[in-house]
Design a protein around this motif. Structure first.
Motif, short mmCIF file in Angstrom:
data_model
loop_
_atom_site.label_atom_id
_atom_site.label_comp_id
_atom_site.label_asym_id
_atom_site.label_seq_id
_atom_site.Cartn_x
_atom_site.Cartn_y
_atom_site.Cartn_z
N ASP A 1 0.86 -1.18 0.00
CA ASP A 1 0.00 0.00 0.00
C ASP A 1 0.90 1.24 0.00
OD1 ASP A 1 -1.86 1.95 0.28
OD2 ASP A 1 -2.81 1.11 2.07
N SER B 1 0.40 4.26 0.58
CA SER B 1 0.08 5.28 1.58
C SER B 1 0.51 4.89 2.98
CB SER B 1 -1.42 5.57 1.56
OG SER B 1 -2.16 4.41 1.92
N LYS B 2 1.07 3.66 3.16
CA LYS B 2 1.47 3.19 4.48
C LYS B 2 2.98 3.12 4.58
CE LYS B 2 -2.74 0.50 5.41
NZ LYS B 2 -3.29 -0.83 5.78
N THR C 1 7.95 2.05 0.47
CA THR C 1 6.81 2.60 -0.26
C THR C 1 7.03 4.10 -0.50
OG1 THR C 1 5.66 3.06 1.82
CG2 THR C 1 5.25 0.92 0.78
#
Length: 391
Positions: A314, A316-317, A364
């Motif tokens: 993910d 956004s994490k 990420t």
């Protein structure tokens, strides 16, 4: 014979008319290099040509003498003539030589005194000096205006005041000499001690300098950097590092930094700090001392990191992939280029391929943004617990 008499009489009449024309409409005369200089005030319809005809003078001479002054009603012109200047009959040559230029009356004729107009004089001033009125002076001298010219001779009714003589006598009085006592007081201070400064301000300054500096300590919070802390306290990064004996810009959350003052002596602080840590360990089982104190290992790595966009991660994490760190490990990642740090959780391991060659960590986009990364690949530092921390 009769013809000669007629010519002589005609010439005499012409001279008399010229002489009367010279003084007609003039407001005074002056002595200019032994020649008579006529003072003329311009009236309506006057021109240089008409003035020259009036005084029997060449108009060009009048224009040259007055710098071709523009003619308008009330303008004063000086008309040069070739006639000799004749002083007043009552004033002798000897008196004129001995008399100063500012002398008021030259002579008296009955109750009338002659006065030569000087610079900055006017009828009001002369009337006050001679104890008369302006109208009386104008009546005696057949004047139609109050305009005066320097050198103009006026007949003054009355006697001049004696005020100037009194002022001259007062001016000759010597200034009052200072008293001897005052002179003694002024010379009592030696010259070498006149500009000597007092030592009292220096003592006060020493007392202020001796006052101990106020103690101030800062506890590092998340997302704080060496630069942001130094800016907050108006310091430079080098000053802050020197104050805390730091060699690099890396910081950890909860780290205490000395801003002002000094820490207490080590001997006195060791016992109290140990007792405090023991009590806190009993009350709260969380770690209060470094991991090595409890037999744990701390791993530090330096190398290249890369952020990727993977469907399994993910973006956004705060997630990372590492070669050897156990899944679930929370590691601290620092970007030395921006001096920013963040924490991320290990969710798996990555395999080496063309994009991950010579890379120590894959992260990420959220982690890269928190570190302020400008490129996809950048240099970073890792700090996390070792294998013994799993147990």
């Amino acid at each position: 014979m009769h013809k000669h008499y007629i010519v002589s009489v005609f010439a005499l009449l012409l001279n008399l008319s010229a002489a009367s024309a010279i003084t007609r409409d003039s407001i005074g005369v002056e002595n200019y290099k032994g020649k008579k200089l006529i003072i003329h005030q311009v009236v309506a319809k006057d021109t240089y040509y008409s003035i020259g005809r009036r005084y029997n003078v060449v108009p060009k001479d009048i224009m040259s003498f007055n710098d071709n002054k523009f003619l308008q009603i009330g303008v004063i012109l000086k008309v040069p003539t070739n006639l000799p200047f004749i002083a007043p009959a009552a004033t002798t040559t000897a008196n004129r030589k001995n008399q100063p230029a500012v002398a008021a009356p030259a002579t008296t004729d009955g109750e009338l005194a002659e006065h030569i107009v000087q610079k900055k004089e006017n009828l009001n001033m002369l009337a006050e000096r001679y104890g008369t009125t302006v109208n009386e002076i104008k009546r005696v001298n057949n004047m139609n205006s109050v305009n005066l010219s320097i050198g103009q001779v006026l007949k003054m009714p009355g006697k001049p005041a004696e005020q100037p003589a009194q002022n001259q006598q007062q001016a000759q009085v010597p200034a009052v000499q200072p008293k001897a006592e005052e002179t003694v007081v002024k010379t009592q201070i030696p010259p070498e001690n006149r500009y000597k400064k007092s030592e009292k301000p220096a003592k006060k300054k020493d007392a202020v300098d001796a006052k101990p500096e106020e103690f101030l300590e800062h506890k590092v919070a998340s997302n704080e950097t060496m630069y942001s802390i130094a800016t907050t306290y108006k310091m430079t990064m080098d000053q802050l590092k020197a104050k805390n004996n730091l060699t690099d810009n890396s910081l950890r959350v909860g780290q205490k930094l000395l801003i002002r003052g000094q820490y207490p002596a080590k001997n006195a602080a060791t016992t109290s700090e140990t007792n405090t840590d023991t009590l806190n360990s009993i009350k709260d089982p969380s770690l209060r001392l470094p991991a090595s104190r409890y037999g744990l290992n701390q791993m530090d790595e330096k190398g290249t990191g890369i952020w990727i966009a993977d469907a399994d991660l993910d973006p956004s994490k705060m997630l990372v992939l590492h070669r050897s760190a156990p899944i679930g490990t929370v590691m601290k990642i620092t970007n030395p280029m921006t001096n920013r740090s963040t924490f991320a959780k290990v969710v798996g391991k990555f395999t080496e391929n063309e994009s991950t060659k010579d890379v120590i960590i894959v992260m990420t986009k959220a982690v890269a943004d928190a570190l302020g990364a400008l490129d996809k690949r950048f240099y970073c530092n890792l700090t996390y617990g070792g294998q013994d921390n799993e147990q």
